[in-house]
Design a protein around this motif. Structure first.
Motif, PDB file in Angstrom:
ATOM      1  N   THR A 206       0.867  -1.175   0.000  1.00 27.55           N
ATOM      2  CA  THR A 206       0.000   0.000   0.000  1.00 27.55           C
ATOM      3  C   THR A 206       0.901   1.221   0.000  1.00 27.55           C
ATOM      4  O   THR A 206       2.006   1.165   0.551  1.00 27.55           O
ATOM      5  N   ARG A 328      -4.475  -4.406   2.337  1.00 26.29           N
ATOM      6  CA  ARG A 328      -5.269  -3.224   2.017  1.00 26.29           C
ATOM      7  C   ARG A 328      -6.446  -3.031   2.963  1.00 26.29           C
ATOM      8  O   ARG A 328      -6.969  -1.937   3.106  1.00 26.29           O
ATOM      9  N   PHE A 331      -6.772  -0.121   5.523  1.00 19.71           N
ATOM     10  CA  PHE A 331      -7.119   1.252   5.179  1.00 19.71           C
ATOM     11  C   PHE A 331      -8.497   1.391   4.543  1.00 19.71           C
ATOM     12  O   PHE A 331      -8.884   2.456   4.116  1.00 19.71           O
ATOM     13  N   GLU A 332      -9.229   0.268   4.472  1.00 14.28           N
ATOM     14  CA  GLU A 332     -10.597   0.322   3.983  1.00 14.28           C
ATOM     15  C   GLU A 332     -11.551   0.746   5.088  1.00 14.28           C
ATOM     16  O   GLU A 332     -12.622   1.264   4.834  1.00 14.28           O
ATOM     17  N   ASN A 333     -11.159   0.483   6.326  1.00 15.33           N
ATOM     18  CA  ASN A 333     -11.974   0.852   7.490  1.00 15.33           C
ATOM     19  C   ASN A 333     -13.376   0.274   7.421  1.00 15.33           C
ATOM     20  O   ASN A 333     -14.352   0.952   7.726  1.00 15.33           O
ATOM     21  N   ASP A 334     -13.442  -0.968   7.008  1.00 15.01           N
ATOM     22  CA  ASP A 334     -14.716  -1.664   7.031  1.00 15.01           C
ATOM     23  C   ASP A 334     -15.150  -1.782   8.492  1.00 15.01           C
ATOM     24  O   ASP A 334     -14.422  -2.304   9.324  1.00 15.01           O
ATOM     25  N   TYR A 335     -16.348  -1.256   8.763  1.00 14.22           N
ATOM     26  CA  TYR A 335     -16.828  -1.223  10.163  1.00 14.22           C
ATOM     27  C   TYR A 335     -16.825  -2.616  10.781  1.00 14.22           C
ATOM     28  O   TYR A 335     -16.540  -2.793  11.958  1.00 14.22           O
ATOM     29  N   ARG A 336     -17.124  -3.598   9.946  1.00 17.32           N
ATOM     30  CA  ARG A 336     -17.195  -4.962  10.469  1.00 17.32           C
ATOM     31  C   ARG A 336     -15.812  -5.489  10.839  1.00 17.32           C
ATOM     32  O   ARG A 336     -15.668  -6.448  11.577  1.00 17.32           O
ATOM     33  N   LEU A 338     -13.386  -3.098  11.983  1.00 14.02           N
ATOM     34  CA  LEU A 338     -13.053  -2.253  13.137  1.00 14.02           C
ATOM     35  C   LEU A 338     -13.730  -2.771  14.409  1.00 14.02           C
ATOM     36  O   LEU A 338     -13.155  -2.724  15.495  1.00 14.02           O
TER      37      LEU A 338
ATOM     38  N   ILE B 522      -8.158   4.539  10.053  1.00 20.70           N
ATOM     39  CA  ILE B 522      -6.912   5.112   9.541  1.00 20.70           C
ATOM     40  C   ILE B 522      -7.038   5.177   8.021  1.00 20.70           C
ATOM     41  O   ILE B 522      -7.327   4.159   7.375  1.00 20.70           O
ATOM     42  N   ASN B 571     -19.221   1.942   4.248  1.00 19.98           N
ATOM     43  CA  ASN B 571     -19.887   1.047   5.194  1.00 19.98           C
ATOM     44  C   ASN B 571     -21.402   1.065   5.041  1.00 19.98           C
ATOM     45  O   ASN B 571     -22.060   0.053   5.216  1.00 19.98           O
TER      46      ASN B 571
END
Lengths: 341, 810
Positions: A206, A328, A331-336, A338, B522, B571
């Motif tokens: 990345t 990757r 940095f997608e920050n998929d809530y599931r 997090l 992030i 999301n």
């Protein structure tokens, strides 16, 4: 008079024990102990007696009064208990399997932050402190001072993001070490942690990732210290696992090494293992003894001091620790994702 | 770098050494020569055999395809297989690898009888790449003409061979050769290298210099150039053994002359080039830096533009090769070439690198030159190639050759201080005798000069050994890092810590927000310019990358909010509700005051949406709004600092709802923004009915006011007097105005103040609103008299009435 008291006392005791109702019990209390109750009245009558007699009788009556009070109170609790028990018998139990409800659902730290804390805390315990520096850097700090001359492969435009020469996005956290060394003479024991940037974008790269680098400079720091330190570190992060140190090359260290840890997936047998490409080993960390040219660049005397340095990608450590397969996804920050941390 | 173990064995004194590929790979890896894979070319080639193409016709239904008839067994009546093929480089009579039904090629490609565009096909003609034998996917692999038809390919190619693939570090160009690797491997398998017989050439009647001249403009660009004329050659196919060697390491055979240059390059690590002598019309080979841009055609046919500084080999003034990278079309070996000039040279690595990078042209030759070649080896490789051309193809070698730098190559000696070796490795008992022995193992001789000084003679091919520390590494490498003890250092630096306040502050902010129910995200530090502009943060202080990966990653963020909005959308599209996100990261602005011209500031930003609490049967649902985010912010700031923030309405920010947002001020300074997302963005971009609230705060600005400790106040021992007042005020009166008045009048006796209700509606006039406060009065010195409390209450309500026209609601 004493007989009278005894009689009242006996009578009261019997009545208390037979009462089945709280209100009746209270009426009884008033009957004996109220302002105009039998016992109270007798106590009032004592006023007219002579001193000695009054003292004698007074003691007896007060004793009877205390006993009566405590008997009433005991009976009161008994009756209450009975009453509550009767009420409970009538009621139904709640469904304890219904979901609980929290006043506030706790949030979470990003897996990178979380693993960084672990890594940093482990090394803080043995004396490292964390230093930081700019992400937008000068070529000098990012390359030249790190014994990476102009035409070294790492300096190719392909690998490093430039703002405009000589300003770039740092490609590793090492420039922080240069800045730190320039600000203080040895001994030194620091960690540089943060974002770094390289112009690479594919399944395993990345353009931004995180690094932690450590640097320790003092008299007589040796490869043996480097091995001891990284052994401690990796054991703390991953548990006791076989490690190997093998020679490698980075321009800013010499001797240089790479540390491999036995593969966490195939446990080193290497058969058809996608995690370690069937080698049985996972590269964890690049390291080595600080190159004398780096010391010269920061005005450290290479004859007096030696230093060890190591660096690793935090994403890689997090992937191995948490079983995350796609770089990757950090940095997608998929809530599931997090929500799992 | 690929290494064929069969080829390797040629260089050992004993030809029958046994090599265990896996063990060898492990040993080499532990010596810093990392082996990334072990290949056995024969595996998977069981059903691939040599076949002869008998006939080729055009495919009736496809222009790019042809139909071939191939025999895969010997004999008069051998059946002919009909096979459809897409390659262009085949002709009738060629011997090629044929994968017949049942073959499973590398990559799990199973070969079955099939029909291609209406024509039956019973197998496949294979390229080198399809067989994993080379990188060449252009055409069908050509097998030697005399190959036995029907013979399995594995046998033809030497099925016992194993190829190691190396991932070499850039400091070891000497190992980009079979000989270099043999030097490293010999001690590992306890054998010696075979003594190379020096090539002997008779002094020829004509010297090379009588035929061509060599001029080097700048020896800095070309420190050595050896040229040799060889004539009497005939261009032909290479003998089998050379083809097989090249094949094993993935190099395509071209013809005998070119093959020899490649063979010796792979053997010695010294790239060579052969020019057709006829093409050097001026009689002078000139090595010179390109002076002005010009077009040039490589022997591969590729046209490119040469630029100033590129090193050129010229025929007089005409370029005939891009030095160290590739020859030109105008001087390449042709079918009728009989005389050549054989070039062996060294070029300035930095310039070769510069040129290859610019042109994106990486060749086996440039790979070696850009890392540096052995100056002594330049002559040796020339001799080796000349003797092979003479012995194998009857070439007549002109001897001696032209050599621009025969005399000035000096051997390097390093005086290594054993105290440094011991200090750096931690091998405190290592003697200079032991160190010398270790070095001797890989052919580096040394002698003890004094008690602590070992004088080490560096072989010319070890370009990486230049100073004492290189010797330290070399000794440690050979002894093995595993043999170095582990020690645990405690340094006095432990007591001399650096200030970690900034990092701690950021981490406290992270933890606080996580405690308040937000999840940390992030994002990349770069985004698209449009993204920043659309969200109201354009401006002339944006920092752009010179070489971004894409438009989407071109500008450094000057706000974290767009990333959070994008993540919200990501999301939301995955059906996630009630997202609560935050990020703590740096933003970047141009600033001429800074050393780098860029100011980095740490921001904390957040996005909350949906309901305040997770949905539950047990609690009432409330949607987040401006005040939820404000509460989060205030709690955060209270935990981190000692300051009070002021909130002022704002209407200018494109991202925010004009009536439901505020700028955040610290004193007079604007340090953030907070508010519900603009309804237009919510309905068009986010396409949601859910409430979405954003905030952003300059964390660095708050750092100065960090709550570093606790100043304890003893709770009052005296009871307070508590009461509520409900006020009716004009709608435009702000809560803050009322609070200020209450505080001012209440003075020291106001122990607590809580705003607990706001009402607008039917029960009160339309232009009014009701606000209710709970007050605690008291002092830490004594109990307040009822009368005092009553008087103060009167005074407060009176002031509220006078100043704000507030009426008491009953």
């Amino acid at each position: 008079m004493i007989d009278n008291i005894q009689r009242i006392r006996e009578e009261a005791r019997i009545r208390i024990s037979s009462i089945e109702d709280l209100e009746e019990l209270d009426r009884l209390r008033v009957h004996y102990l109220g302002k105009k109750g039998l016992i109270t009245t007798i106590l009032h009558q004592l006023k007219n007696l002579e001193d000695e007699k009054r003292r004698e009788l007074g003691a007896t009556i007060n004793k009877a009064k205390d006993e009566l009070e405590s008997e009433i109170s005991l009976r009161k609790n008994e009756l209450r208990k009975l009453q509550i028990e009767r009420e409970l018998e009538k009621s139904q139990p709640i469904d304890v399997t219904l979901p609980g409800s929290v006043p506030l659902e706790a949030g979470s730290l990003h897996p990178i932050t979380r693993v960084t804390h672990q890594m940093v805390n482990c090394l803080k315990r043995i004396g490292f402190s964390v230093v930081s520096g700019p992400e937008v850097e000068l070529e000098y700090y990012n390359f030249e001072a790190l014994n990476t001359p102009e035409h070294h492969p790492a300096r190719d435009l392909q690998d490093t993001f430039y703002i405009n020469k000589p300003v770039l996005l740092r490609s590793h956290t090492s420039p922080v070490q240069i800045r730190t060394m320039k600000s203080k003479q040895p001994p030194l024991q620091v960690l540089a942690v943060g974002k770094v940037y390289r112009s690479d974008y594919d399944v395993t790269h990345t353009p931004m990732f995180h690094q932690m680098e450590g640097l320790m400079v003092d008299h007589d720091i040796s490869l043996a210290d480097l091995k001891g330190l990284l052994g401690y570190f990796i054991k703390n992060i991953f548990g006791a696992r076989p490690l190997r140190f093998r020679p490698s090359y980075f321009p800013f260290v010499e001797p240089g090494a790479e540390v491999d840890m036995q593969c966490v997936l195939c446990k080193g047998n290497g058969r058809e293992c996608r995690m370690c490409s069937s080698t049985g080993w996972l590269e964890i960390c690049g390291c080595g003894m600080v190159h004398p040219n780096v010391f010269k660049a920061v005005n450290y005397d290479p004859d007096r001091y030696t230093g060890l340095a190591f660096g690793m990608g935090i994403e890689r450590i997090a992937m191995l620790k948490y079983g995350i397969e796609d770089l990757r996804s950090f940095f997608e920050n998929d809530y599931r994702m997090l929500e799992q941390f | 770098m690929l290494l064929s173990l069969n080829w390797l064995k040629d260089y050992f004194a004993k030809s029958d050494v046994r090599l265990d590929p896996k063990e060898l790979a492990e040993q080499l890896t532990m010596r810093g020569l990392a082996v990334s894979s072990i290949k056995r070319p024969a595996i998977g080639l069981e059903h691939v055999v040599a076949g002869r193409i008998e006939k080729i016709e055009k495919h009736p239904n496809a222009d790019r395809l042809s139909v071939t008839w191939v025999v895969v067994s010997e004999g008069e009546n051998a059946p002919r297989l009909q096979i459809v093929c897409g390659a262009k480089n085949i002709s009738e009579g060629d011997i090629v690898p044929v994968a017949v039904e049942g073959a499973v090629l590398p990559g799990n490609l199973e070969i079955k009888n099939t029909t291609l565009r209406g024509v039956d096909s019973h197998g496949m003609l294979c390229s080198g790449k399809e067989l994993n034998l080379s990188q060449d996917s252009q055409g069908i692999l050509q097998l030697p003409k005399h190959s036995q038809i029907g013979r399995p390919l594995a046998q033809l190619l030497g099925s016992d061979d194993t190829v190691l693939e190396f991932e070499l570090t850039p400091n070891r160009p000497d190992c980009l050769s079979v000989l270099g690797l043999a030097r490293e491997i010999a001690p590992l398998i306890r054998t010696k290298l075979r003594e190379a017989k020096p090539a002997r050439f008779r002094i020829s009647p004509h010297r090379t210099s009588a035929i061509v001249k060599v001029e080097v403009d700048d020896p800095g660009l070309c420190p050595r150039y050896v040229a040799r004329v060889i004539d009497g050659l005939k261009v032909a196919e290479s003998p089998e053994w050379i083809k097989q060697r090249l094949q094993s390491v993935g190099i395509r055979s071209v013809n005998n002359i070119v093959d020899i240059t490649n063979f010796v390059m792979y053997e010695y690590g010294q790239p060579l080039h052969a020019f057709d002598l006829r093409k050097i019309e001026s009689g002078t080979i000139r090595v010179s830096a390109c002076k002005a841009p010009m077009d040039f055609t490589l022997l591969s046919g590729e046209r490119l533009e040469l630029k100033e500084g590129d090193i050129l080999i010229q025929d007089g003034e005409k370029p005939i090769a891009l030095a160290g990278i590739m020859g030109g079309l105008n001087s390449q070996i042709a079918e009728d070439t009989t005389s050549i000039v054989l070039e062996s040279a060294a070029f300035l690595p930095e310039q070769i690198r510069k040129t290859t990078k610019r042109l994106g042209l990486h060749t086996e030759s440039s790979k070696r030159f850009e890392r540096g070649v052995d100056l002594v080896g330049v002559a040796a490789a020339s001799e080796r190639a000349a003797s092979l051309l003479r012995d194998s193809f009857g070439g007549n070698v002109y001897h001696p050759p032209i050599d621009t730098n025969e005399t000035t190559i000096r051997e390097l000696t390093i005086a290594a201080d054993m105290r440094d070796v011991r200090k750096l490795t931690g091998l405190y008992d290592l003697t200079s005798e032991q160190a010398a022995e270790v070095l001797e193992e890989i052919g580096i001789s040394s002698h003890k000069k004094s008690t602590n000084i070992l004088s080490v003679r560096i072989p010319s091919f070890r370009l990486d050994l230049r100073e004492t520390v290189d010797i330290v590494e070399e000794i440690a490498r050979i002894i093995g890092y595993d043999a170095i003890p582990q020690h645990f250092a405690i340094s006095p630096a432990t007591y001399d810590r650096f200030d970690e306040g900034q990092i701690d502050f950021e981490n406290r902010a992270r933890q606080s927000l996580a405690n308040l129910g937000l999840r940390e995200a992030i994002h990349y530090s770069f985004t698209s310019e449009a993204n920043l502009k659309n969200f109201g943060n354009g401006g002339n202080t944006l920092v752009r990358l010179l070489n971004p990966i894409s438009e989407e990653m071109k500008v450094l963020r000057n706000t974290l909010l767009p990333s959070l909005v994008q993540t919200y959308l990501y999301n939301k599209n995955r059906k996630v509700k009630n997202q609560k996100l935050f990020e703590v990261a740096r933003v970047y602005l141009s600033d001429a005051q800074e050393e780098t011209g860029v100011k980095e500031t740490t921001f904390v930003s957040g996005l909350i949406s949906g309901s305040t609490h997770p949905r539950s049967w047990n609690t009432q649902q409330n949607n987040v709004n401006f005040y939820t985010a404000k509460g989060i912010l205030e709690s955060l700031v209270r935990q981190l600092t000692t300051v009070f923030l002021a909130f002022e309405p704002q209407k200018n920010h494109q991202l925010f709802h004009p009536n439901r947002s505020a700028v955040i001020k610290l004193g007079l300074r604007e340090i953030g923004i907070l508010g519900e997302i603009h309804p237009y963005i919510r309905s068009t971009l986010l396409e949601t009915d859910e409430a979405v609230v954003l905030f952003e705060l300059n964390l660095d600005a708050l750092k100065k006011f960090e709550r570093t400790t606790v100043r304890f106040k003893t709770p009052s021992r005296f009871p307070t007097s508590e009461f509520d007042i409900a006020l009716l005020v004009d709608k435009h009166i702000t809560c803050n105005a009322l609070v200020d008045t209450i505080r001012r009048v209440g003075g020291n006796l106001l122990a607590g103040l809580e705003m607990f209700d706001v009402y607008e509606g039917e029960k009160i006039p339309q232009d009014k609103k009701g606000l209710a406060f709970h007050l605690s009065l008291g002092t830490t010195e004594r109990t307040l008299l009822d009368e005092e409390a009553h008087q103060l209450r009167e005074k407060i309500t009176q002031s509220l009435a006078e100043k704000h026209g507030a009426q008491l609601r009953t």
